[in-house]
Design an enzyme around this catalytic site. Structure first.
Site, PDB file in Angstrom:
ATOM      1  N   ASP A  97       0.857  -1.194   0.000  1.00 58.66           N
ATOM      2  CA  ASP A  97       0.000   0.000   0.000  1.00 58.66           C
ATOM      3  C   ASP A  97       0.892   1.242   0.000  1.00 58.66           C
ATOM      4  OD1 ASP A  97      -2.519  -1.349   0.096  1.00 58.66           O
ATOM      5  OD2 ASP A  97      -2.025  -1.908   2.150  1.00 58.66           O
ATOM      6  N   PHE A 106      -2.620  -5.444  -9.078  1.00 60.65           N
ATOM      7  CA  PHE A 106      -2.407  -4.046  -8.702  1.00 60.65           C
ATOM      8  C   PHE A 106      -1.495  -3.348  -9.704  1.00 60.65           C
ATOM      9  CE2 PHE A 106      -4.272  -5.500  -4.881  1.00 60.65           C
ATOM     10  CZ  PHE A 106      -4.922  -4.382  -4.392  1.00 60.65           C
ATOM     11  N   GLU A 107      -0.545  -4.117 -10.224  1.00 64.43           N
ATOM     12  CA  GLU A 107       0.357  -3.544 -11.226  1.00 64.43           C
ATOM     13  C   GLU A 107      -0.440  -3.153 -12.479  1.00 64.43           C
ATOM     14  OE1 GLU A 107       3.275  -6.394 -12.386  1.00 64.43           O
ATOM     15  OE2 GLU A 107       4.463  -4.930 -13.478  1.00 64.43           O
TER      16      GLU A 107
HETATM   17  C1  LIG Z   1      -1.784  -2.889  -2.916  1.00 63.00           C
HETATM   18  S1  LIG Z   1      -2.039  -4.495  -2.341  1.00 63.00           S
HETATM   19  C2  LIG Z   1      -0.920  -5.493  -3.325  1.00 63.00           C
HETATM   20  C3  LIG Z   1      -1.302  -6.945  -3.349  1.00 63.00           C
HETATM   21  C4  LIG Z   1      -0.383  -7.892  -4.123  1.00 63.00           C
HETATM   22  N1  LIG Z   1       0.934  -7.985  -3.530  1.00 63.00           N
HETATM   23  C5  LIG Z   1      -0.304  -7.482  -5.591  1.00 63.00           C
HETATM   24  O1  LIG Z   1       0.773  -7.029  -6.011  1.00 63.00           O
HETATM   25  O2  LIG Z   1      -1.292  -7.649  -6.312  1.00 63.00           O
HETATM   26  C6  LIG Z   1      -1.261  -4.498  -0.758  1.00 63.00           C
HETATM   27  C7  LIG Z   1      -1.746  -5.622   0.130  1.00 63.00           C
HETATM   28  O3  LIG Z   1      -0.976  -5.670   1.324  1.00 63.00           O
HETATM   29  C8  LIG Z   1      -1.816  -6.035   2.393  1.00 63.00           C
HETATM   30  N2  LIG Z   1      -1.164  -5.616   3.635  1.00 63.00           N
HETATM   31  C9  LIG Z   1      -0.823  -4.355   3.996  1.00 63.00           C
HETATM   32  N3  LIG Z   1      -0.200  -4.353   5.178  1.00 63.00           N
HETATM   33  C10 LIG Z   1      -0.133  -5.656   5.578  1.00 63.00           C
HETATM   34  C11 LIG Z   1       0.409  -6.295   6.720  1.00 63.00           C
HETATM   35  N4  LIG Z   1       1.013  -5.600   7.691  1.00 63.00           N
HETATM   36  N5  LIG Z   1       0.292  -7.630   6.818  1.00 63.00           N
HETATM   37  C12 LIG Z   1      -0.317  -8.345   5.836  1.00 63.00           C
HETATM   38  N6  LIG Z   1      -0.841  -7.793   4.728  1.00 63.00           N
HETATM   39  C13 LIG Z   1      -0.744  -6.460   4.595  1.00 63.00           C
HETATM   40  C14 LIG Z   1      -3.123  -5.328   2.091  1.00 63.00           C
HETATM   41  O4  LIG Z   1      -4.215  -5.940   2.734  1.00 63.00           O
HETATM   42  C15 LIG Z   1      -3.192  -5.463   0.563  1.00 63.00           C
HETATM   43  O5  LIG Z   1      -3.911  -6.597   0.171  1.00 63.00           O
END
Ligand SMILES: C[S@@+](CC[C@H](N)C(=O)[O-])C[C@H]1O[C@@H](n2cnc3c(N)ncnc32)[C@H](O)[C@@H]1O
Length: 231
Positions: A139, A212-213
């Site tokens: 994020d 997301f990319e």
């Molecule tokens: C923008 S998304 C990207 C998802 C995936 N990696 C992709 O590239 O499609 C970021 C993900 O990180 C997860 N996330 C953020 N902080 C986290 C944490 N501390 N522990 C586990 N998941 C987390 C969010 O719930 C979200 O699904």
């Protein structure tokens, strides 16, 4: 509530990299969590996880932090049957979706934890136990006042360095230019990593394109990968 009744509350709540604001799960996702989490899921108890026991075999373990809907994780796990993949995600519908995919494809080298990956890394992953860690499109927290919520910070990187085995890899990717610059600064300041590309990697390496990319690209964002090796 009086102040004395509050005495056992931590004074400062930890700053988290996520906010839980989840909509309803689909019926399929809920069913997957109910029926498949017992098979693929891990509920860490006190202390360090026994990864070999969790996977039922000894193999190099790659941790995927925040796998989202798990598309890239499932693809990499299928490509690398010789590795064990541990995925950690707080977003339950993403976990449900991945569980369904793992079950449909008969994948057996993935285990999942639905929890805060930073806490799991800190409390339950043994030092030097990971062959790799991937953080794809964390994020971005674009507003300046939220930058403290960004996952990639010096203390987080120091923790990752401790958990990786020597020679292990760290793969970061983002589609936010200023987060990419921040990541580069943070990794360059840490003496525990070698960066064979000096700066950003010339391509995404083994990382599949993620959802997301694609979303970022459709909005005209760029993509930056950092692929490093633990000294
Ligand atoms: C923008 S998304 C990207 C998802 C995936 N990696 C992709 O590239 O499609 C970021 C993900 O990180 C997860 N996330 C953020 N902080 C986290 C944490 N501390 N522990 C586990 N998941 C987390 C969010 O719930 C979200 O699904």
């Amino acid at each position: 509530m009086t102040e004395s009744a509050n005495i056992n509350e931590p004074r400062h709540r930890p700053i988290r990299s996520f906010v839980r604001r989840e909509g309803r799960l689909t019926e399929g996702q809920q069913r997957a969590l109910d029926t498949l989490y017992p098979r693929y899921g891990i509920e860490p108890a006190e202390g360090l996880l026994d990864l070999a026991a969790a996977f039922g075999r000894q193999a190099p373990v790659v941790l995927d932090v925040g796998f989202g809907d798990g598309e890239a994780l499932a693809e990499l796990a299928a490509r690398h049957p010789e590795r064990n993949y541990l995925g950690i995600e707080v977003y339950r519908s993403g976990v449900g979706r991945l569980l369904r995919q793992l079950d449909a494809e008969g994948t057996d080298n993935v285990r999942v934890i639905c929890a805060d990956a930073v806490e799991v890394l800190r409390r339950h992953i043994a030092p030097g136990s990971l062959a790799g860690l991937q953080l794809f499109f964390p994020d971005p927290w674009p507003k300046k006042r939220h930058h403290k919520r960004r996952m990639v910070q010096p203390p987080w990187l120091a923790l990752v360095a401790e958990r990786l085995a020597s020679g292990g890899f760290l793969h970061l990717a983002t589609d936010w230019a200023d987060y990419a610059e921040h990541m580069l600064e943070v990794v360059s300041a840490n003496p525990d990593f070698d960066n064979p590309h000096a700066g950003f990697a010339p391509d995404r390496g083994e990382r599949p394109e993620t959802r997301f990319e694609r979303r970022g690209l459709s909005k005209g964002h760029g993509v930056w990968d950092l692929i490093l090796t633990r000294r």
